[in-house]
Write an enzyme that holds these catalytic residues in place. Structure first.
Site, PDB file in Angstrom:
ATOM      1  N   GLU A  94       0.830  -0.762  -0.101  1.00 58.11           N
ATOM      2  CA  GLU A  94      -0.348   0.040  -0.067  1.00 58.11           C
ATOM      3  C   GLU A  94       1.020   1.115  -0.267  1.00 58.11           C
ATOM      4  OE1 GLU A  94      -2.805  -1.471   3.297  1.00 58.11           O
ATOM      5  OE2 GLU A  94      -4.277  -1.797   1.756  1.00 58.11           O
ATOM      6  N   ASP A 115      -2.459  -8.534  19.386  1.00 57.71           N
ATOM      7  CA  ASP A 115      -0.518  -8.403  18.773  1.00 57.71           C
ATOM      8  C   ASP A 115       0.519  -9.201  19.791  1.00 57.71           C
ATOM      9  OD1 ASP A 115      -1.300  -8.140  15.965  1.00 57.71           O
ATOM     10  OD2 ASP A 115      -0.232  -6.025  15.787  1.00 57.71           O
ATOM     11  N   ALA A 121      -5.946  -6.661  12.987  1.00 59.09           N
ATOM     12  CA  ALA A 121      -7.343  -6.099  13.356  1.00 59.09           C
ATOM     13  C   ALA A 121      -8.317  -7.087  13.621  1.00 59.09           C
ATOM     14  CB  ALA A 121      -7.733  -5.028  13.146  1.00 59.09           C
TER      15      ALA A 121
END
Lengths: 390, 390
Positions: free
Chosen positions: B140, B269, B284
């Site tokens: 990205e 995490d 997430a």
């Protein structure tokens, strides 16, 4: 176009970034983008360290030299501490985006630390805010700060009552907003008092430290202190080796050039120029008028036309907001105050923003705050978080 | 609720802050504000330094101790440098808002320095960008970076041609987006190549410095390096004195509690938990499912109901954008790619943002970029400006 920052900043709304109403990108624009359609303008991000007037070159940090035929210097001003520069660390001023995010971080951290501490004295010192200087910036800061403490934050804290927050506006002179008519000063002082601000006029600050401030010989524990009291021009006088006034502003001719060099212009907060026998004030409308004047004169020279008449400052009036729904406005003899004045102020500032996008975004942010009562930009960022400080 | 930051961050859009598409306040919200209607929740801004398991207390920096009956730890992860921590200064990762503004500043300064310098070798090193790691974040980042260099910036510079910018995506493994199916990896790699990105797979980085990177034994002058390669869990294992996996994640039971203490939960995490025999990935949706599971289990305990069945991770699919108008999406066997996938991705992310205001603002920012071709948040701020660095 040489600037040490990559953005142009709309300073009149900077206090709204400092007090969490607006985000940084809503009031600042990359200089490069503003000038992208001007193929004859080259923008350089660099810091000027001097001017070689004999060689006609600007000296950049790193050793580069940029030649010029005509040089226009408009490098602004910073806040000044009347010879007490050591106060700056504990009482930051508000001139740049970094200043605004620094103040925002300190304000928000003060409430956080008050909530965290179990020591009542420390808690009360964290909940005491002092703004020094009651020009428009100082008045606008305490107004929003009072609304933040009394209207927005109370529901969010559990151990403290943010209604207990003590907010002081401290002014050495006899009244706040000294540039305004006396009745508007009075109105503003009463409105601030109603918002819960302690307005202290005729009160010089004699000390600033990490603990708080000293008024006369009375120490006040205040962990957050903001400086809105004085300005000092940029170092252009040193670069040029020319006379300046007490605030460091370069003395220029009525055509805004140096007495001994018609090819060097100095404009805005860095220049001392007189109009109708009075020094032109260091405000945005004056700087814009000077920019237009200099452009006109340079164009006249290049095209061989007659030079325009000496620069004449046209005063556009005084505006200041008091919190989120009141303002005072003065155009010559015409006066306005209260919520309608706030809307006039708001529309005027939206009009002066650059670009459709900013106008839409700021308008939306304000409408959102107005409708929801929630500020939008309450972020604590930058390196100096609670984590790094302790 | 104890956090060392005052805001909750929507990490999936963090790369858009780093690449100037969005402003920080569009993807982060004050935790206090999110919890303001929950009068039974106290929020503290502080840094945890340990857990006293015998006394049932959390230890805060500064010496405060916060008692608990049930403790939920969800302190996330930072990027990891596989034992080469000295690389961090020259190759920042992207986990926090500060990381994003650091990367944004470096990207923008690189173009500024290329425009400023008169040395061709330095200019080309400034215009070389290396992103290390080709998971969704790396892909990205290079996608938007390529569009910035090739579509947005060319009209704004006069001395350099930003089309000459060299952007490298470097991956040690055999293909980019390893969590996706092979055909989507191929599609993404081809799309990035078309955008002008050099995709280098099977290429481990052996050195990082202020000059650039080393691939195998080939040094490449690249002044801007971004790390998107590995993560390391927070220090919760040290606070608790419990076993952890290689990435520092605490080994928890199928009900997300410690083997020797059912009153301590570790989620997200920071936790290593297995579901269907495989470790749950650090994404997430997994963290949100774990949060819901822990809440359910705690509520069952408090109300005397039966505990829910062990935690089971439900994989929601993989999404990644490629530049500003393409994406790859995978939900089980269903696949999507191209501009329609971008819109599905965009709508999904708007949906997951918190609050009406953020949704409106992000949607408006995207529409503005789409219609005007101009990014909105191209500000260089924070202390480390060009001024302070040189």
């Amino acid at each position: 176009m040489i600037d040490q920052r990559n953005h142009h900043l709309f300073q009149p709304l900077l206090y709204q970034v400092a007090t969490t109403l607006l985000a940084t990108s809503e009031i600042a624009w990359p200089i490069r983008r503003l000038l992208r359609s001007r193929k004859d303008v080259t923008t350089l991000l660099s810091t000027v360290e001097g001017v070689d007037r004999a060689a006609h070159e600007v000296l950049l940090r790193g050793g580069q030299r940029i030649p010029y035929d005509t040089l226009v210097i408009a490098t602004g001003a910073r806040h000044a501490y009347f010879g007490r520069d050591e106060w700056e660390a504990d009482a930051p001023g508000l001139k740049t985006l970094e200043d605004a995010t620094t103040i925002r971080r300190r304000l928000l951290l003060a409430f956080e630390r008050a909530e965290l501490t179990e020591d009542p004295a420390e808690r009360s010192a964290q909940l005491t805010f002092a703004v020094i200087g009651a020009g428009p910036t100082g008045v606008e800061l305490v107004g929003i700060l009072a609304e933040l403490a009394h209207r927005i934050l109370p529901t969010e804290f559990r151990r403290i009552d943010t209604n207990q927050t003590r907010i002081m506006l401290i002014e050495a002179g006899p009244r706040i907003l000294p540039a305004f008519s006396e009745n508007l000063s009075d109105y503003a002082a009463k409105s601030l008092t109603k918002l819960g601000v302690e307005v202290k006029t005729g009160t010089p600050v004699t000390g600033v430290s990490g603990e708080g401030i000293v008024l006369g010989d009375q120490p006040i524990a205040a962990r957050t202190v903001i400086w809105a009291a004085g300005v000092q021009a940029s170092r252009a006088k040193d670069w040029l080796g020319v006379p300046a006034d007490r605030a460091g502003r370069v003395m220029v001719q009525p055509d805004l050039t140096l007495a001994d060099d018609p090819n060097i212009f100095v404009l805005g907060d860095t220049a001392h120029v007189e109009s109708d026998g009075k020094p032109v004030p260091g405000v945005a409308p004056a700087a814009k008028q000077q920019g237009q004047y200099a452009a006109k004169l340079i164009r006249a020279r290049l095209t061989g036309k007659a030079a325009p008449a000496p620069f004449k400052y046209k005063h556009m009036g005084n505006l200041a907001t008091i919190g989120r729904n009141s303002a005072v406005i003065e155009f010559g003899k015409f006066q306005m105050r209260g919520w309608l004045a706030w809307w006039v102020w708001g529309l005027a500032h939206i009009y002066f923003l650059i670009g459709t996008r900013s106008r839409i975004m700021v308008l939306l942010s304000w409408m959102w705050i107005f409708l929801s009562g929630q500020n939008s930009a309450r972020l604590i960022t930058q390196k100096e978080t609670l984590k790094d400080e302790q």
